[in-house]
Design an enzyme around this catalytic site. Structure first.
Site, mmCIF file in Angstrom:
data_model
loop_
_atom_site.group_PDB
_atom_site.id
_atom_site.type_symbol
_atom_site.label_atom_id
_atom_site.label_comp_id
_atom_site.label_asym_id
_atom_site.label_seq_id
_atom_site.Cartn_x
_atom_site.Cartn_y
_atom_site.Cartn_z
ATOM 1 N N GLU A 1 12.547 -9.744 1.246
ATOM 2 C CA GLU A 1 11.783 -8.568 1.700
ATOM 3 C C GLU A 1 12.634 -7.315 1.465
ATOM 4 O O GLU A 1 13.827 -7.331 1.771
ATOM 5 C CB GLU A 1 11.494 -8.732 3.195
ATOM 6 C CG GLU A 1 10.776 -7.569 3.845
ATOM 7 C CD GLU A 1 10.678 -7.727 5.376
ATOM 8 O OE1 GLU A 1 11.073 -8.789 5.915
ATOM 9 O OE2 GLU A 1 10.243 -6.766 6.015
ATOM 10 N N ASP B 1 1.512 -15.662 6.365
ATOM 11 C CA ASP B 1 1.122 -17.065 6.166
ATOM 12 C C ASP B 1 1.154 -17.434 4.683
ATOM 13 O O ASP B 1 1.554 -18.543 4.319
ATOM 14 C CB ASP B 1 -0.274 -17.322 6.750
ATOM 15 C CG ASP B 1 -0.268 -17.395 8.274
ATOM 16 O OD1 ASP B 1 0.834 -17.443 8.867
ATOM 17 O OD2 ASP B 1 -1.357 -17.392 8.868
ATOM 18 N N TYR C 1 11.518 8.542 1.367
ATOM 19 C CA TYR C 1 11.362 7.562 0.285
ATOM 20 C C TYR C 1 12.106 7.908 -1.002
ATOM 21 O O TYR C 1 12.077 7.147 -1.957
ATOM 22 C CB TYR C 1 9.864 7.354 0.001
ATOM 23 C CG TYR C 1 9.149 6.753 1.188
ATOM 24 C CD1 TYR C 1 9.453 5.465 1.624
ATOM 25 C CD2 TYR C 1 8.192 7.471 1.907
ATOM 26 C CE1 TYR C 1 8.819 4.913 2.726
ATOM 27 C CE2 TYR C 1 7.542 6.920 3.011
ATOM 28 C CZ TYR C 1 7.874 5.634 3.413
ATOM 29 O OH TYR C 1 7.260 5.083 4.494
ATOM 30 N N HIS D 1 4.243 -4.720 9.060
ATOM 31 C CA HIS D 1 4.286 -4.625 10.508
ATOM 32 C C HIS D 1 3.155 -5.375 11.209
ATOM 33 O O HIS D 1 3.202 -5.536 12.430
ATOM 34 C CB HIS D 1 4.292 -3.143 10.913
ATOM 35 C CG HIS D 1 5.292 -2.339 10.124
ATOM 36 N ND1 HIS D 1 6.638 -2.642 10.133
ATOM 37 C CD2 HIS D 1 5.150 -1.295 9.251
ATOM 38 C CE1 HIS D 1 7.274 -1.799 9.318
ATOM 39 N NE2 HIS D 1 6.392 -0.984 8.768
ATOM 40 N N ALA E 1 3.240 -0.924 4.760
ATOM 41 C CA ALA E 1 2.747 -0.954 6.153
ATOM 42 C C ALA E 1 2.282 -2.351 6.575
ATOM 43 O O ALA E 1 2.311 -2.681 7.770
ATOM 44 C CB ALA E 1 1.619 0.060 6.330
ATOM 45 N N PRO F 1 0.782 -1.227 0.000
ATOM 46 C CA PRO F 1 0.000 0.000 0.000
ATOM 47 C C PRO F 1 0.816 1.281 0.000
ATOM 48 O O PRO F 1 1.843 1.389 0.669
ATOM 49 C CB PRO F 1 -0.827 -0.096 1.290
ATOM 50 C CG PRO F 1 -0.211 -1.186 2.088
ATOM 51 C CD PRO F 1 0.462 -2.103 1.131
ATOM 52 N N ASN F 2 0.318 2.220 -0.761
ATOM 53 C CA ASN F 2 0.837 3.599 -0.848
ATOM 54 C C ASN F 2 2.132 3.739 -1.642
ATOM 55 O O ASN F 2 2.603 4.849 -1.859
ATOM 56 C CB ASN F 2 1.015 4.222 0.554
ATOM 57 C CG ASN F 2 -0.291 4.247 1.318
ATOM 58 O OD1 ASN F 2 -1.274 4.768 0.814
ATOM 59 N ND2 ASN F 2 -0.320 3.671 2.514
ATOM 60 N N ASN G 1 7.902 -5.725 -1.142
ATOM 61 C CA ASN G 1 7.893 -4.618 -0.191
ATOM 62 C C ASN G 1 6.465 -4.549 0.326
ATOM 63 O O ASN G 1 5.595 -3.983 -0.342
ATOM 64 C CB ASN G 1 8.297 -3.304 -0.857
ATOM 65 C CG ASN G 1 8.338 -2.163 0.160
ATOM 66 O OD1 ASN G 1 7.836 -2.296 1.272
ATOM 67 N ND2 ASN G 1 8.941 -1.052 -0.225
ATOM 68 N N ARG H 1 4.658 11.021 -1.461
ATOM 69 C CA ARG H 1 5.127 10.707 -0.105
ATOM 70 C C ARG H 1 6.383 11.498 0.230
ATOM 71 O O ARG H 1 7.020 12.092 -0.638
ATOM 72 C CB ARG H 1 5.348 9.197 0.035
ATOM 73 C CG ARG H 1 4.048 8.430 -0.076
ATOM 74 C CD ARG H 1 4.229 6.967 0.173
ATOM 75 N NE ARG H 1 4.222 6.643 1.596
ATOM 76 C CZ ARG H 1 4.290 5.394 2.063
ATOM 77 N NH1 ARG H 1 4.376 4.379 1.233
ATOM 78 N NH2 ARG H 1 4.264 5.164 3.353
ATOM 79 N N HIS I 1 12.754 -2.825 1.643
ATOM 80 C CA HIS I 1 12.172 -1.534 2.043
ATOM 81 C C HIS I 1 13.044 -0.422 1.502
ATOM 82 O O HIS I 1 14.272 -0.535 1.521
ATOM 83 C CB HIS I 1 12.085 -1.416 3.574
ATOM 84 C CG HIS I 1 11.227 -2.471 4.173
ATOM 85 N ND1 HIS I 1 9.853 -2.399 4.147
ATOM 86 C CD2 HIS I 1 11.544 -3.646 4.764
ATOM 87 C CE1 HIS I 1 9.363 -3.498 4.702
ATOM 88 N NE2 HIS I 1 10.370 -4.272 5.085
ATOM 89 N N ARG J 1 13.194 4.211 12.291
ATOM 90 C CA ARG J 1 12.000 5.062 12.282
ATOM 91 C C ARG J 1 11.133 4.778 13.517
ATOM 92 O O ARG J 1 11.633 4.319 14.524
ATOM 93 C CB ARG J 1 11.250 4.850 10.952
ATOM 94 C CG ARG J 1 12.117 5.234 9.742
ATOM 95 C CD ARG J 1 11.397 5.011 8.432
ATOM 96 N NE ARG J 1 10.205 5.832 8.346
ATOM 97 C CZ ARG J 1 9.223 5.627 7.463
ATOM 98 N NH1 ARG J 1 9.321 4.620 6.601
ATOM 99 N NH2 ARG J 1 8.169 6.408 7.436
HETATM 100 C C1 DQA Z 1 8.288 0.867 3.646
HETATM 101 C C2 DQA Z 1 8.417 1.057 5.151
HETATM 102 C C3 DQA Z 1 7.079 0.863 5.834
HETATM 103 O O1 DQA Z 1 7.208 1.067 7.240
HETATM 104 C C4 DQA Z 1 6.058 1.860 5.309
HETATM 105 O O2 DQA Z 1 4.786 1.616 5.892
HETATM 106 C C5 DQA Z 1 5.981 1.894 3.835
HETATM 107 C C6 DQA Z 1 7.200 1.748 3.042
HETATM 108 C C7 DQA Z 1 9.593 1.202 2.893
HETATM 109 O O3 DQA Z 1 9.724 0.785 1.759
HETATM 110 O O4 DQA Z 1 10.452 1.902 3.442
HETATM 111 O O5 DQA Z 1 4.927 2.156 3.256
HETATM 112 O O6 DQA Z 1 7.978 -0.495 3.392
#
Ligand code: DQA
Length: 144
Positions: free
Chosen positions: A97, A86, A22, A79, A76, A9-10, A73, A17, A99, A106
């Site tokens: 994974e 699963d 980012y 977390h 959010a 998401p996002n 990635n 952002r 980020h 953070r």
């Molecule tokens: C993120 C880190 C996450 O905590 C955050 O919610 C994101 C982006 C990153 O790529 O740094 O949306 O996954």
């Protein structure tokens, strides 16, 4: 060799952002960077983004059924999504994974990843380069 790259998401709104966290690339530019590095490694990438947890779970099921390696990635969802964890646990090929930021530097709620425990490894904090490093790491994993 095909790799599925899943963004949560996002992440499609990187241009909006906080660029101090980012970076300056738009989502489209990030996808282009990933795609071009992947092709230098001989990979074909299918880069997808969704704000929807159920959609991400369906893509992980698809990757499991097709034995596809995955770079994710989870944004959010990292977390708190036990459902994504699963689904990720059922993958047969490697999972990495990534980020853009370093969640450990953070807010405290970002210090937990429920995904890391089922990933081969995590690459975080290098901006867009996190994805390129993940592709390099994936190549090594797949050569083993
Ligand atoms: C993120 C880190 C996450 O905590 C955050 O919610 C994101 C982006 C990153 O790529 O740094 O949306 O996954």
């Amino acid at each position: 060799m095909k790799i599925l790259i899943i963004n949560g998401p996002n992440l499609s709104r990187l241009d909006i952002r906080d660029s101090s966290i980012y970076g300056d690339l738009s989502y489209k530019e990030l996808v282009n960077l990933i795609t071009s590095h992947a092709s230098t490694l001989g990979f074909t990438v299918d880069v997808r983004q969704s704000d929807d947890e159920a959609q991400i779970i369906k893509w992980l099921h698809e990757a499991s059924d097709s034995n596809l390696p995955v770079i994710i990635n989870p944004a959010a969802f990292t977390h708190y999504s036990y459902a994504i964890r699963d689904a990720a646990e059922m993958l047969k090929a490697p999972l990495i994974e990534v980020h853009l930021s370093n969640p450990l530097s953070r807010e405290e709620f970002r210090h937990t990843s429920v995904i890391s425990g089922v990933a081969s490894g995590t690459i975080a904090g290098f901006g867009p380069n996190s994805y390129l490093l993940a592709l390099d790491a994936m190549r090594t994993l797949l050569q083993k």
